[in-house]
Design an enzyme around this catalytic site. Structure first.
Site, PDB file in Angstrom:
ATOM      1  N   PRO A   9       0.985  -1.089  -0.057  1.00 45.60           N
ATOM      2  CA  PRO A   9       0.061  -0.198   0.055  1.00 45.60           C
ATOM      3  C   PRO A   9       0.877   1.128  -0.039  1.00 45.60           C
ATOM      4  CG  PRO A   9       0.039  -1.259   1.996  1.00 45.60           C
ATOM      5  CD  PRO A   9       0.341  -2.141   1.121  1.00 45.60           C
ATOM      6  N   ASN A  10       0.310   2.295  -0.856  1.00 48.05           N
ATOM      7  CA  ASN A  10       1.001   3.635  -0.843  1.00 48.05           C
ATOM      8  C   ASN A  10       2.120   3.775  -1.642  1.00 48.05           C
ATOM      9  OD1 ASN A  10      -1.333   4.788   0.610  1.00 48.05           O
ATOM     10  ND2 ASN A  10      -0.537   3.736   2.382  1.00 48.05           N
ATOM     11  N   ARG A  17       4.256  11.042  -1.916  1.00 49.17           N
ATOM     12  CA  ARG A  17       4.318  10.999  -0.416  1.00 49.17           C
ATOM     13  C   ARG A  17       5.518  11.076   0.392  1.00 49.17           C
ATOM     14  NH1 ARG A  17       4.763   4.344   1.167  1.00 49.17           N
ATOM     15  NH2 ARG A  17       3.879   5.278   3.191  1.00 49.17           N
ATOM     16  N   TYR A  22      10.833   9.077   1.467  1.00 47.97           N
ATOM     17  CA  TYR A  22      10.626   8.257   0.406  1.00 47.97           C
ATOM     18  C   TYR A  22      11.352   8.825  -0.807  1.00 47.97           C
ATOM     19  CZ  TYR A  22       7.446   5.817   3.518  1.00 47.97           C
ATOM     20  OH  TYR A  22       6.914   5.357   4.701  1.00 47.97           O
ATOM     21  N   ASN A  74       8.154  -5.104  -0.789  1.00 50.39           N
ATOM     22  CA  ASN A  74       8.038  -3.926   0.187  1.00 50.39           C
ATOM     23  C   ASN A  74       6.643  -4.057   0.559  1.00 50.39           C
ATOM     24  OD1 ASN A  74       7.736  -1.756   1.883  1.00 50.39           O
ATOM     25  ND2 ASN A  74       8.922  -0.515   0.042  1.00 50.39           N
ATOM     26  N   ALA A  77       3.000  -0.872   4.950  1.00 48.27           N
ATOM     27  CA  ALA A  77       2.444  -0.838   6.322  1.00 48.27           C
ATOM     28  C   ALA A  77       1.985  -1.953   6.810  1.00 48.27           C
ATOM     29  CB  ALA A  77       1.393   0.138   6.211  1.00 48.27           C
ATOM     30  N   HIS A  80       4.120  -4.259   9.062  1.00 48.49           N
ATOM     31  CA  HIS A  80       3.898  -4.351  10.682  1.00 48.49           C
ATOM     32  C   HIS A  80       2.658  -4.815  11.050  1.00 48.49           C
ATOM     33  CE1 HIS A  80       6.932  -1.425   9.292  1.00 48.49           C
ATOM     34  NE2 HIS A  80       6.038  -0.448   9.078  1.00 48.49           N
ATOM     35  N   ASP A  87       2.574 -15.660   6.371  1.00 47.47           N
ATOM     36  CA  ASP A  87       2.040 -16.859   5.940  1.00 47.47           C
ATOM     37  C   ASP A  87       1.935 -17.442   4.593  1.00 47.47           C
ATOM     38  OD1 ASP A  87       1.574 -17.641   8.850  1.00 47.47           O
ATOM     39  OD2 ASP A  87      -0.504 -17.455   8.605  1.00 47.47           O
ATOM     40  N   GLU A  98      12.960  -8.815   1.865  1.00 50.11           N
ATOM     41  CA  GLU A  98      12.107  -7.747   2.194  1.00 50.11           C
ATOM     42  C   GLU A  98      12.890  -6.434   2.251  1.00 50.11           C
ATOM     43  OE1 GLU A  98      11.688  -7.916   6.352  1.00 50.11           O
ATOM     44  OE2 GLU A  98      10.598  -6.070   6.703  1.00 50.11           O
ATOM     45  N   HIS A 100      12.767  -2.111   2.550  1.00 42.99           N
ATOM     46  CA  HIS A 100      12.039  -0.985   2.745  1.00 42.99           C
ATOM     47  C   HIS A 100      12.972   0.447   2.373  1.00 42.99           C
ATOM     48  CE1 HIS A 100       9.269  -2.776   5.125  1.00 42.99           C
ATOM     49  NE2 HIS A 100      10.424  -3.573   5.772  1.00 42.99           N
ATOM     50  N   ILE A 101      12.166   1.419   1.771  1.00 42.65           N
ATOM     51  CA  ILE A 101      13.050   2.728   1.278  1.00 42.65           C
ATOM     52  C   ILE A 101      13.627   3.511   2.356  1.00 42.65           C
ATOM     53  CG2 ILE A 101      12.857   4.652  -0.129  1.00 42.65           C
ATOM     54  CD1 ILE A 101      10.264   3.019  -1.640  1.00 42.65           C
ATOM     55  N   SER A 102      12.693   3.646   3.471  1.00 39.07           N
ATOM     56  CA  SER A 102      13.090   4.385   4.667  1.00 39.07           C
ATOM     57  C   SER A 102      13.784   3.706   5.637  1.00 39.07           C
ATOM     58  CB  SER A 102      11.715   5.003   5.104  1.00 39.07           C
ATOM     59  OG  SER A 102      10.997   4.207   5.759  1.00 39.07           O
ATOM     60  N   ARG A 107      12.593   5.133  12.871  1.00 38.76           N
ATOM     61  CA  ARG A 107      11.276   5.941  13.014  1.00 38.76           C
ATOM     62  C   ARG A 107      10.529   5.581  14.197  1.00 38.76           C
ATOM     63  NH1 ARG A 107       8.943   5.540   6.972  1.00 38.76           N
ATOM     64  NH2 ARG A 107       7.519   7.330   7.899  1.00 38.76           N
ATOM     65  N   ARG A 111       7.105   0.686  13.568  1.00 40.15           N
ATOM     66  CA  ARG A 111       7.627   0.440  12.460  1.00 40.15           C
ATOM     67  C   ARG A 111       8.890  -0.655  12.480  1.00 40.15           C
ATOM     68  NH1 ARG A 111       5.243   3.626   8.340  1.00 40.15           N
ATOM     69  NH2 ARG A 111       4.652   5.828   9.392  1.00 40.15           N
TER      70      ARG A 111
HETATM   71  C1  DQA Z   1       8.002   1.459   4.188  1.00 42.65           C
HETATM   72  C2  DQA Z   1       8.150   1.577   5.419  1.00 42.65           C
HETATM   73  C3  DQA Z   1       6.522   1.285   5.949  1.00 42.65           C
HETATM   74  O1  DQA Z   1       6.738   1.496   7.614  1.00 42.65           O
HETATM   75  C4  DQA Z   1       5.483   2.217   5.495  1.00 42.65           C
HETATM   76  O2  DQA Z   1       4.509   1.979   6.040  1.00 42.65           O
HETATM   77  C5  DQA Z   1       5.676   2.161   3.843  1.00 42.65           C
HETATM   78  C6  DQA Z   1       6.868   2.229   3.364  1.00 42.65           C
HETATM   79  C7  DQA Z   1       9.293   1.784   3.177  1.00 42.65           C
HETATM   80  O3  DQA Z   1       9.505   1.440   2.082  1.00 42.65           O
HETATM   81  O4  DQA Z   1      10.128   2.514   3.981  1.00 42.65           O
HETATM   82  O5  DQA Z   1       4.762   2.196   3.302  1.00 42.65           O
HETATM   83  O6  DQA Z   1       7.899   0.032   3.980  1.00 42.65           O
END
Ligand code: DQA
Length: 146
Positions: A9-10, A17, A22, A74, A77, A80, A87, A98, A100-102, A107, A111
């Site tokens: 998502p997102n 965003r 990001y 990735n 959210a 978490h 599963d 896995e 994560h960009i950030s 944070r 997270r």
């Molecule tokens: C994320 C970090 C997550 O906490 C956040 O909800 C995201 C992006 C990242 O790429 O840093 O949507 O996965």
């Protein structure tokens, strides 16, 4: 080698965003960068993005039947919160990295929790979108070992 890159998502909102976390690269730019990287390495890459947990689970299951060799994910959210995505990754037994960009570990406390981590080969965080390329390298090295 077949790699599937899944974004949750997102992540389709990259470039819009929270650029302080990001960056300014758009989702389309990210896909283009990964595609070019994989072309050079002769890796067959495909992409999937959804804002819906069940759709992400369906795509992970589909990867099993499509004989995908590695997954870069990735989960946004859902990292978490989602036992269902954990599963699904366990079910398909496909090596999964896995990303994560950030810098998730620097944070908010929520997270720092990742459900998927226990099924992942490793986690790359805080390297911006280059983290996806690193994940591809890890999966490709692992594939060459087999
Ligand atoms: C994320 C970090 C997550 O906490 C956040 O909800 C995201 C992006 C990242 O790429 O840093 O949507 O996965």
């Amino acid at each position: 080698m077949k790699i599937l890159v899944i974004n949750g998502p997102n992540l389709n909102m990259l470039g819009i965003r929270e650029p302080e976390h990001y960056g300014n690269e758009t989702y389309a730019m990210l896909l283009d960068k990964i595609q070019k990287y994989c072309d050079q390495k002769e890796i067959n890459v495909s992409f999937f993005q959804s804002n819906h947990e069940g759709a992400l689970v369906d795509e992970i299951q589909k990867a099993y039947f499509d004989k995908v060799d590695g997954i870069v994910i990735n989960p946004g959210a859902y990292t978490h919160t989602s036992v269902a995505i954990l599963d699904a990754v366990k079910s398909v037994m496909i090596p999964t990295v896995e990303v994560h960009i950030s810098k998730v570990n620097e944070r908010e406390d929520f997270r720092k929790i990742s459900y998927i981590r226990q099924a992942a080969v490793c986690c790359i965080e805080g390297k911006g979108t280059d983290g996806y390329l690193e994940a591809i390298d890890i999966l490709s090295e692992k594939n060459n070992e087999n």
